[in-house]
Scaffold this motif. Structure first.
Motif, PDB file in Angstrom:
ATOM      1  N   GLU A  66      -2.050 -10.727   1.206  1.00  0.00           N
ATOM      2  CA  GLU A  66      -1.459  -9.545   0.572  1.00  0.00           C
ATOM      3  C   GLU A  66      -1.487  -8.344   1.517  1.00  0.00           C
ATOM      4  O   GLU A  66      -0.496  -7.625   1.652  1.00  0.00           O
ATOM      5  CB  GLU A  66      -2.221  -9.221  -0.713  1.00  0.00           C
ATOM      6  CG  GLU A  66      -1.654  -8.036  -1.471  1.00  0.00           C
ATOM      7  CD  GLU A  66      -2.404  -7.754  -2.756  1.00  0.00           C
ATOM      8  OE1 GLU A  66      -2.186  -6.665  -3.334  1.00  0.00           O
ATOM      9  OE2 GLU A  66      -3.218  -8.607  -3.182  1.00  0.00           O
ATOM     10  N   ARG A  70       1.873  -6.565   3.437  1.00  0.00           N
ATOM     11  CA  ARG A  70       2.154  -5.135   3.291  1.00  0.00           C
ATOM     12  C   ARG A  70       2.291  -4.460   4.644  1.00  0.00           C
ATOM     13  O   ARG A  70       3.166  -3.627   4.861  1.00  0.00           O
ATOM     14  CB  ARG A  70       1.027  -4.471   2.480  1.00  0.00           C
ATOM     15  CG  ARG A  70       1.505  -3.923   1.176  1.00  0.00           C
ATOM     16  CD  ARG A  70       0.501  -3.108   0.408  1.00  0.00           C
ATOM     17  NE  ARG A  70      -0.864  -3.123   0.822  1.00  0.00           N
ATOM     18  CZ  ARG A  70      -1.818  -3.791   0.184  1.00  0.00           C
ATOM     19  NH1 ARG A  70      -1.543  -4.534  -0.860  1.00  0.00           N
ATOM     20  NH2 ARG A  70      -3.057  -3.728   0.603  1.00  0.00           N
ATOM     21  N   SER A  74       5.684  -2.793   6.146  1.00  0.00           N
ATOM     22  CA  SER A  74       5.659  -1.363   6.455  1.00  0.00           C
ATOM     23  C   SER A  74       6.134  -1.107   7.883  1.00  0.00           C
ATOM     24  O   SER A  74       6.883  -0.155   8.145  1.00  0.00           O
ATOM     25  CB  SER A  74       4.243  -0.820   6.259  1.00  0.00           C
ATOM     26  OG  SER A  74       4.180   0.551   6.573  1.00  0.00           O
TER      27      SER A  74
END
Length: 288
Positions: A66, A70, A74
């Protein structure tokens, strides 16, 4: 931290195999092993339980997925904002010509082109088997692919049930021979229908062969034949046959996004993310 370590980690986690991750990333298996070892040393955690044939995430590895997802997303969004020159050129994307998929996906692609005007998008609709051939021949850059039976891995965006469709007043034939309306060529629905009938020892006959689902639906509405589609494609004038009735059970199907290149461009990844968001949103909105 070297973000290539996170990309390598996510690929191994997805493929559950160092060798398959190496093939996807176009690097050697020893390089993959070295990158994972560096990441485990840096974090002070074991991320995979390895066997001779596969590798499974540890609890720490599952937690890292996770966070790493991310971070990579990003970074890609940052590159899109600060290096727009990376988002140029023309992408050719394949989309299954199922009506209920084609409409939301093409709307999402239109929005993508408005938001990223330097990227041109050409949309090609067709059977998944044809789209896979085009990917191998590099005639398209990426595609939404339907697999029947459903795949069971982390690439899958959603799983859908296949159903038999009939006219509302259709009744099974007295002679037991199932009348079929089929799409011409290596169609996943055609294959699922024939396999289910043959596995259950049920005779069948082809009433019509069409080049698209629109012709199939017309024949089914007229009550001349039955056909196989996904639940999402059931439209007016047809209904799904009851489970456990005259017609045999069918497998599920899955949707994934695949690339022609092992290392797709930033633009291709951005477009894939746009389509993936639409498909996962459709799954959340569908009735349980």
């Amino acid at each position: 931290m070297d973000t290539s370590l996170l990309k390598c980690f996510l690929t191994v986690a997805e493929k559950q195999s160092f060798s398959e991750a190496a093939e996807r990333l176009n690097i050697t298996q020893s390089t993959v092993s070295h990158k994972i070892a560096r990441l485990e040393t840096h974090l002070g955690k074991q991320l995979f339980e390895r066997t001779t044939r596969t590798c499974m995430l540890t609890s720490d590895g599952r937690e890292l997925v996770e966070h790493a997802t991310r971070v990579i997303r990003s970074i890609e969004e940052m590159e899109q904002s600060f290096k727009p020159d990376l988002l140029t050129g023309t992408l050719v994307v394949g989309v299954p010509d199922d009506h209920y998929l084609f409409v939301p996906l093409t709307e999402a692609l239109k929005n993508f082109m408005l938001e990223k005007p330097r990227v041109g998008v050409e949309i090609r609709g067709g059977l998944s088997s044809d789209l896979m051939r085009d990917l191998r021949q590099r005639n398209i850059d990426l595609a939404v692919i339907r697999d029947v039976p459903a795949m069971q891995d982390s690439d899958v965006l959603c799983i859908e049930e296949l159903v038999w469709i009939t006219a509302p007043n259709w009744v099974p034939p007295n002679d037991g021979v199932v009348p079929l309306a089929l799409v011409r060529g290596p169609c996943a629905y055609r294959g699922a229908a024939l396999a289910a009938l043959e596995q259950n020892g049920m005779p069948w006959k082809c009433i019509v062969t069409c080049t698209s689902l629109q012709g199939v639906f017309a024949v089914v509405r007229a009550g001349l034949a039955v056909a196989v589609v996904t639940e999402g494609d059931i439209g007016s004038g047809v209904q799904s046959a009851p489970a456990g009735g005259f017609l045999p059970p069918l497998p599920g199907s899955s949707l994934t996004i695949r690339y022609a290149d092992k290392q797709p461009t930033l633009a291709a990844r951005a477009l894939a993310r746009t389509m993936a968001d639409v498909l996962t949103e459709m799954t959340r909105e569908s009735p349980a």
